[in-house]
Design an enzyme around this catalytic site. Structure first.
Site, PDB file in Angstrom:
ATOM      1  N   ASP A 149     -11.950 -10.392  -1.657  1.00 14.43           N
ATOM      2  CA  ASP A 149     -13.275 -10.534  -1.040  1.00 14.43           C
ATOM      3  C   ASP A 149     -14.229  -9.684  -1.861  1.00 14.43           C
ATOM      4  O   ASP A 149     -13.833  -8.685  -2.444  1.00 14.43           O
ATOM      5  CB  ASP A 149     -13.308 -10.213   0.460  1.00 14.43           C
ATOM      6  CG  ASP A 149     -12.579  -8.948   0.861  1.00 14.43           C
ATOM      7  OD1 ASP A 149     -12.546  -7.990   0.078  1.00 14.43           O
ATOM      8  OD2 ASP A 149     -12.048  -8.918   1.993  1.00 14.43           O
ATOM      9  N   ASN A 177       2.286  -4.683  -3.406  1.00 12.47           N
ATOM     10  CA  ASN A 177       0.875  -5.048  -3.207  1.00 12.47           C
ATOM     11  C   ASN A 177       0.078  -3.788  -2.899  1.00 12.47           C
ATOM     12  O   ASN A 177       0.559  -2.906  -2.186  1.00 12.47           O
ATOM     13  CB  ASN A 177       0.813  -6.038  -2.017  1.00 12.47           C
ATOM     14  CG  ASN A 177      -0.522  -6.723  -1.855  1.00 12.47           C
ATOM     15  OD1 ASN A 177      -1.107  -7.165  -2.842  1.00 12.47           O
ATOM     16  ND2 ASN A 177      -1.008  -6.821  -0.620  1.00 12.47           N
ATOM     17  N   HIS A 183     -10.158  -6.072  -2.805  1.00 12.98           N
ATOM     18  CA  HIS A 183     -11.269  -5.948  -1.851  1.00 12.98           C
ATOM     19  C   HIS A 183     -12.384  -5.267  -2.641  1.00 12.98           C
ATOM     20  O   HIS A 183     -12.407  -4.048  -2.779  1.00 12.98           O
ATOM     21  CB  HIS A 183     -10.854  -5.129  -0.635  1.00 12.98           C
ATOM     22  CG  HIS A 183      -9.774  -5.794   0.158  1.00 12.98           C
ATOM     23  ND1 HIS A 183      -9.999  -6.966   0.849  1.00 12.98           N
ATOM     24  CD2 HIS A 183      -8.479  -5.488   0.351  1.00 12.98           C
ATOM     25  CE1 HIS A 183      -8.866  -7.348   1.435  1.00 12.98           C
ATOM     26  NE2 HIS A 183      -7.934  -6.472   1.149  1.00 12.98           N
ATOM     27  N   GLU A 212       0.806  -1.233   0.000  1.00 14.41           N
ATOM     28  CA  GLU A 212       0.000   0.000   0.000  1.00 14.41           C
ATOM     29  C   GLU A 212       0.835   1.277   0.000  1.00 14.41           C
ATOM     30  O   GLU A 212       0.572   2.195   0.771  1.00 14.41           O
ATOM     31  CB  GLU A 212      -0.961  -0.019   1.202  1.00 14.41           C
ATOM     32  CG  GLU A 212      -1.901  -1.215   1.180  1.00 14.41           C
ATOM     33  CD  GLU A 212      -2.949  -1.203   2.288  1.00 14.41           C
ATOM     34  OE1 GLU A 212      -2.848  -0.383   3.203  1.00 14.41           O
ATOM     35  OE2 GLU A 212      -3.874  -2.035   2.207  1.00 14.41           O
ATOM     36  N   GLU A 265      -5.849 -10.592  -2.037  1.00 10.20           N
ATOM     37  CA  GLU A 265      -6.710 -10.491  -0.842  1.00 10.20           C
ATOM     38  C   GLU A 265      -8.182 -10.436  -1.230  1.00 10.20           C
ATOM     39  O   GLU A 265      -8.951  -9.597  -0.743  1.00 10.20           O
ATOM     40  CB  GLU A 265      -6.349  -9.227  -0.042  1.00 10.20           C
ATOM     41  CG  GLU A 265      -4.898  -9.160   0.360  1.00 10.20           C
ATOM     42  CD  GLU A 265      -4.536  -7.916   1.185  1.00 10.20           C
ATOM     43  OE1 GLU A 265      -5.432  -7.200   1.661  1.00 10.20           O
ATOM     44  OE2 GLU A 265      -3.320  -7.678   1.345  1.00 10.20           O
TER      45      GLU A 265
END
Ligand code: XIL
Length: 580
Positions: A440, A372, A409, A329, A438
């Site tokens: 979702d 990432n 996400h 990030e 990651e």
């Protein structure tokens, strides 16, 4: 809830076969408001300062609940005469469930303990509060087997300053999860392996007590994680604050357990994460975006701290952690700015990224090194393009980077396959991997429980898997959480969204599970031996045969010997081949 000892047989919303049976043990409706419920101290009789009083539900005055104040250690609520034995509380697919409410006046939760009679059947030694303030939350636990014969169930938080409400203490029996954890041939993992892909999952301490349950094969979470996935990542346990809580004093214990679990189940490990602005230890003096350099570190001092952190951890796991999120990030959310205002960026400057990758490469030359980030999935979107431009510059200046992580996400409905595909391809042109780290796909609370919403969510999952299957530089896809009960999404969206994962609270498969499994199985091909031989160029008289983890099975094997390989998936001559 109004009735005691009801037996409900309800069809699970997700699949025609999954079924859930619920037995109410205590809903406090037969009590009067103001009645005291017994308490029990595990070690002594000191319960005088704590209390458990039946009260009106703070959210619904017509409902009766139990209001508990815990003011001494080891003091639990004792629910007598429930008509149960220890055996009723455990068993295949059986969970103890209760609703929990935490007033804003509550101190921090400590350990959760559950006893059947005087036998302890559950302890969460490092309880991570997953009950937001002023909101009822369903808590679900798979208990340890006990021989105790007692109708008394004792439960509570081991604390001197906890205040909480409970209601609807019940047993939930899942007769069918909708997938067979013992059927290795029909798992997501199996089909993904046949496609030469890694399918991963994030697990964290608060997830069904995973780090205690991981050696217990009777636990559903353990079975699901190891049977359906071939890669694992720690949700929190390998972050800076967890690994180096005091300067120079590294804590490997929990992460070591994860790596050992992975090895035991032939899973790969992703290391997450070495350099990030968040979840930094207090001693660094700047654990959030924009925080100032409270310790007045010089550039050299902070580089040394970073070097020591990366070198120590990556060396410790050399050869055992397959890939690392080296920098997490670092891109700003502000469209006019490239990099986030982290302590690393402020004190070291953009080259902190270069240094981090160099330190990691030196410590383990074979580990794959990733950058990432989030909101960078779809080419053409502002942050995605700024991320790409940054990565392009890193490659141009020779930073030792192997791949790009897209956290993903996502909201249901936001998946754009064409843009994701374009993104993966432009990273391939830079010579980089591009993986989903990651995943979702969340729903708004208004759609919780809606079969239509779950189907749409499943379609989104399928789209993402298909894009990764179309891109050879996308070897891994990881899902951020084991079940909807343990997702970070509700907490991070102020409880406006959730239910973003493949499994529901009881680990029943949702449509998203089948969508992911089907997407891989539709691509998985098996070959007869003759076809395998045809796929190996005839000039390759000797071939190197690896298993799907890239470990050698037979090196320099004569092609006529390929016939002697047992059924399975191999990498032969650089190609994934499934021999049936
Ligand atoms: C999240 C964890 O899931 C939570 O348990 C924790 O409270 C906060 O961090 N991007 C990342 C992950 O890189 O490390 C974050 O994980 C989710 C967003």
């Amino acid at each position: 809830m109004k009735k005691l000892f009801t037996l409900l047989l309800s069809l699970c919303a997700f699949s025609a076969s999954a079924s859930v049976e619920e037995r109410m043990l205590q809903d406090f409706e037969s009590y009067q408001v103001g009645d005291a419920v017994d308490m029990w101290n595990i070690y002594n009789s000191d319960i005088s300062t704590s209390s458990a009083i039946v009260a009106a539900d703070p959210k619904d005055a017509s409902n009766k609940v139990l209001h508990i104040k815990s003011r001494s250690w080891n003091t639990l609520v004792a629910l007598h005469d429930l008509g149960i034995t220890a055996a009723d509380l455990t068993g295949e697919g059986r969970f103890l469930v209760f609703d929990l409410y935490r007033p804003s006046s509550d101190g921090a939760y400590k350990q959760l303990m559950i006893y059947c009679g005087d036998k302890r059947v559950y302890i969460d030694g490092s309880f991570v509060s997953q009950c937001p303030p002023e909101r009822w939350t369903t808590k679900c636990y798979q208990l340890d087997a006990s021989t105790g014969e007692s109708g008394t169930l004792c439960l509570g938080f081991n604390s001197t300053d906890a205040e909480y409400y409970i209601d609807n203490v019940r047993i939930v029996d899942v007769a069918d999860f909708g997938y067979d954890r013992s059927d290795a041939e029909n798992s997501i993992r199996h089909y993904a392996e046949q496609c030469g892909k890694n399918i991963g999952i994030a697990v964290a301490t608060g997830d069904a007590n995973f780090f205690s349950a991981m050696n217990d094969d009777s636990k559903v979470i353990t079975q699901t994680v190891s049977s359906q996935f071939n890669m694992i990542v720690a949700g929190n346990e390998m972050k800076f604050d967890a690994m180096e809580p005091e300067q120079g004093n590294f804590k490997f214990e929990t992460a070591d357990k994860l790596v050992a679990f992975a090895e035991q189940h032939q899973m790969k490990v992703r290391g997450h994460t070495l350099v990030w602005h968040s979840q930094l230890p207090g001693w660094l003096g700047a654990g959030s975006e924009g925080a100032s350099n409270n310790n007045n570190y010089t550039r050299d001092e902070l580089l040394k701290i970073m070097e020591n952190h990366i070198t120590t951890i990556v060396s410790h796991y050399k050869g055992r952690v397959h890939e690392w999120d080296v920098v997490n990030e670092c891109v700003s959310d502000n469209s006019t700015q490239t990099l986030r205002n982290s302590i690393w960026q402020k004190v070291i400057g953009e080259s902190f990224i270069d240094s981090a990758f160099v330190y990691a490469r030196r410590a383990d030359p074979d580990a794959k090194l990733y950058i990432n980030d989030y909101s960078v999935e779809f080419a053409g979107n502002n942050k995605a393009d700024r991320y790409y431009n940054l990565v392009k510059k890193l490659v141009a200046r020779g930073v030792p980077i192997d791949g790009v992580g897209l956290q993903a996400h996502l909201y249901q409905g936001s998946v754009d396959s064409a843009k994701l595909d374009r993104n993966m391809k432009r990273y391939a042109e830079l010579g980089l991997n591009c993986i989903i780290t990651e995943l979702d796909i969340s729903l708004p609370t208004s759609q919780f429980g809606s079969q239509t919403a779950y189907e749409k969510q499943a379609a989104d999952y399928r789209k993402i898997v298909n894009v990764t299957l179309n891109n050879a530089n996308s070897p891994s896809l990881l899902i951020w959480g084991s079940s909807d009960a343990y997702s970070w999404i509700p907490g991070s969206t102020n409880y406006t969204r959730g239910e973003p994962l493949l499994f529901d609270t009881y680990f029943c498969a949702k449509p998203a599970y089948y969508a992911v499994r089907d997407a891989y199985s539709a691509r998985a091909t098996t070959m007869a031996l003759e076809e395998v031989l045809n796929a190996v160029p005839s000039e390759s008289l000797y071939v190197d045969v690896y298993n799907i983890l890239g470990q050698p099975v037979r090196l320099h094997m004569h092609r006529s010997q390929i016939y002697s390989l047992p059924q399975g998936t191999y990498i032969i001559d650089g190609k994934v081949m499934n021999i049936r």
